[in-house]
Scaffold this active site. Structure first.
Site, PDB file in Angstrom:
ATOM      1  N   CYS A  91     -13.862  -1.604  -1.501  1.00 33.39           N
ATOM      2  CA  CYS A  91     -12.734  -1.361  -2.401  1.00 33.39           C
ATOM      3  C   CYS A  91     -11.388  -1.702  -1.778  1.00 33.39           C
ATOM      4  CB  CYS A  91     -12.746   0.068  -2.916  1.00 33.39           C
ATOM      5  SG  CYS A  91     -13.019   1.335  -1.699  1.00 33.39           S
ATOM      6  N   HIS A 129      -6.218   0.713  -2.322  1.00 32.85           N
ATOM      7  CA  HIS A 129      -6.988   1.751  -1.654  1.00 32.85           C
ATOM      8  C   HIS A 129      -6.079   2.457  -0.650  1.00 32.85           C
ATOM      9  CE1 HIS A 129     -10.737   3.586  -0.060  1.00 32.85           C
ATOM     10  NE2 HIS A 129     -10.025   3.644   1.050  1.00 32.85           N
TER      11      HIS A 129
END
Length: 521
Positions: free
Chosen positions: A92, A146
């Site tokens: 991610c 993130h």
């Protein structure tokens, strides 16, 4: 798990379909970033970018017969669905940097957590920055970049500070025993006294992998994010500039913490259990992914391969994932409803993007971080002005394509960096789903000392593993038409196909080292 539903599936589906929930001063731009004069809102389309964590194409519109996702399905009916869209890396943190910069991980050198955008590409002009330079108001909320695991978000390019929300969240005290958990520390959602989330996390207990309290949607972050997005759309409508709004949702990322009514949508006895739970025959052993994220939660046993998990645990993990998908579907529905309510839908480009796929037990793997189809294939939907309605395309797409595509749809100049721009505009396909701009998608994922680079065509995937010290190569080749579950490596059986795809890999920009030092540009 015993099902304790009190609502019928039909009643809950009706709730999902109809669910609704119920400009700030712009700071000075970064040096060298002077916004253009603000155009009138009607002259350029707005952009609503919806990011969803760990969302594979587990949607009704993608043919998943289990998933209850009426809101995302309806968005697909309003626009164009990409059947063959792929993350550039199934992690991610890097995947979101791929999205925001248009640069693949192999071009930036950012392969993992703790490798921050501005360390490797300090002069990068990101997707929101590109729009801000054109006079857009840019704003973000929820999980966009993130944040955690030593990774920070990027502050450049936003007209107002990012509104952060939680990823790891519990409502039931029994899920944590009232104490910080490993994953909360890694996401830095609890105080980290040593300043090192990994060191601190090792001192903590594991939290629950799921919970299902009978609470309102906004007891969790995604419900609050959806509510905020609706409020901001109402305010942004009053502005005199077009807007770029990024709205990030955390579920169905672990822990599968969502209100009970979403669990009640599914009969666990009818969930599709993993079918093929071994590594592909003939694949290198290091292609496997065990432990890590899945065993950071207390129910999955440590040091046990995923295919050996108890059947009831597998079923509950599947149940929790699908509950999370339906929960986030309703939150997305609220945002889209707000867009319509404010009269903005006709002049707003909407993009729905999953940051990477998810294994859910296939190949004995339970999360992501591989080069396989289940970890890399993503949902990607465009809707709004300049996009055909109710169509699908088999054009292969990469995450890095979104940046130049949005620029083209908004009639902005094509991005030029200074970071590498690896994406290709998909705008011709948005007008004509039969058009083709590229015959493959590219992605990569490393293992210690090895870099796996992959080419995915409409039929095959070739993964080339290069040992960094020696240059030695191993290959995986899968026929996704004849063998969609990737059960057998055919690299030695199909030498002509392997050579053709290997040549495509050779034509790509040179890959940065896995643990290379930041490159200044």
């Amino acid at each position: 798990m015993r099902r304790t539903a009190h609502w019928s599936r039909r009643a809950m589906l009706a709730l999902l379909i109809t669910a609704t929930s119920a400009c700030s001063q712009t700071p000075a731009p970064r040096a060298g970033l002077t916004p253009a004069p603000a155009p009138a809102s009607a002259q350029r389309p707005n952009v609503l970018l919806i990011l969803v964590d760990d969302l594979k194409p587990a949607l009704g519109t993608y043919g998943d017969r289990t998933a209850i996702t009426p809101n995302m399905d309806r968005l697909a009916q309003r626009g164009l669905k990409f059947n063959l869209a792929y993350a550039n890396e199934a992690v991610c943190g890097p995947s979101r940097i791929n999205l925001m910069t248009g640069a693949r991980s192999t071009s930036s050198g950012i392969y993992n957590f703790g490798m921050n955008l501005r360390d490797y590409m300090p002069g990068a002009v990101t997707l929101p920055e590109h729009f801000m330079r054109a006079g857009y108001h840019t704003e973000s909320m929820g999980k966009v970049y993130h944040i955690g695991h030593g990774t920070v978000g990027d502050t450049a390019g936003w007209s107002v500070p990012h509104h952060k929300e939680k990823v790891i969240e519990y409502v039931d005290p029994a899920s944590t025993g009232g104490k910080p958990t490993q994953e909360e520390a890694l996401f830095e959602e609890v105080p980290v006294p040593e300043g090192n989330p990994f060191a601190y996390a090792r001192t903590l207990a594991r939290g629950a992998a799921w919970e299902m309290p009978d609470v309102a949607d906004d007891a969790y972050a995604d419900g609050r994010t959806a509510k905020r997005a609706g409020e901001r759309l109402k305010a942004l409508k009053q502005g005199n500039r077009p807007f770029f709004l990024a709205v990030g949702f955390a579920r169905p990322h672990l822990p599968f913490s969502v209100p009970k009514r979403y669990w009640d949508l599914y009969d666990p006895a009818k969930l599709p259990m993993p079918d093929f739970e071994r590594l592909p025959a003939g694949a290198p052993a290091y292609t496997d992914k065990q432990g890590g994220e899945i065993t950071a939660y207390r129910e999955p046993p440590e040091d046990v391969r995923g295919d050996k998990f108890p059947a009831e645990l597998k079923r509950t993990l599947l149940h929790g994932y699908y509950a999370g998908v339906s929960y986030v579907d309703v939150q997305i529905g609220k945002v889209l409803k707000a867009l319509e309510r404010e009269g903005l839908a006709d002049n707003t480009i909407v993009v729905l993007w999953g940051d990477h796929g998810y294994h859910l037990g296939d190949h004995g793997i339970w999360t992501k971080h591989t080069n396989m189809e289940q970890a890399t294939r993503i949902p990607l939907i465009f809707a709004g002005p300049g996009v055909v309605k109710g169509r699908a395309t088999d054009q292969l797409a990469e995450t890095v394509d979104i940046y130049p595509t949005l620029a083209a749809l908004a009639a902005l100049p094509a991005p030029t960096g200074p970071q590498p721009i690896d994406g290709t505009s998909l705008a011709p396909v948005l007008h004509d789903p039969a058009a083709r701009v590229r015959s493959y998608a590219y992605h990569a994922y490393p293992r210690p000392g090895r870099l796996g680079q992959a080419i995915r065509t409409d039929r095959y995937r070739l993964v080339r593993w290069t040992e960094e010290k020696t240059g030695a190569r191993d290959y995986e080749l899968y026929d996704l038409v004849a063998d969609p579950e990737e059960t057998r490596n055919q690299a030695n059986d199909l030498p002509k196909i392997r050579a053709e795809l290997d040549a495509i890999l050779d034509s790509q920009p040179a890959a940065r080292p896995i643990n290379g030092k930041p490159r200044r540009n």
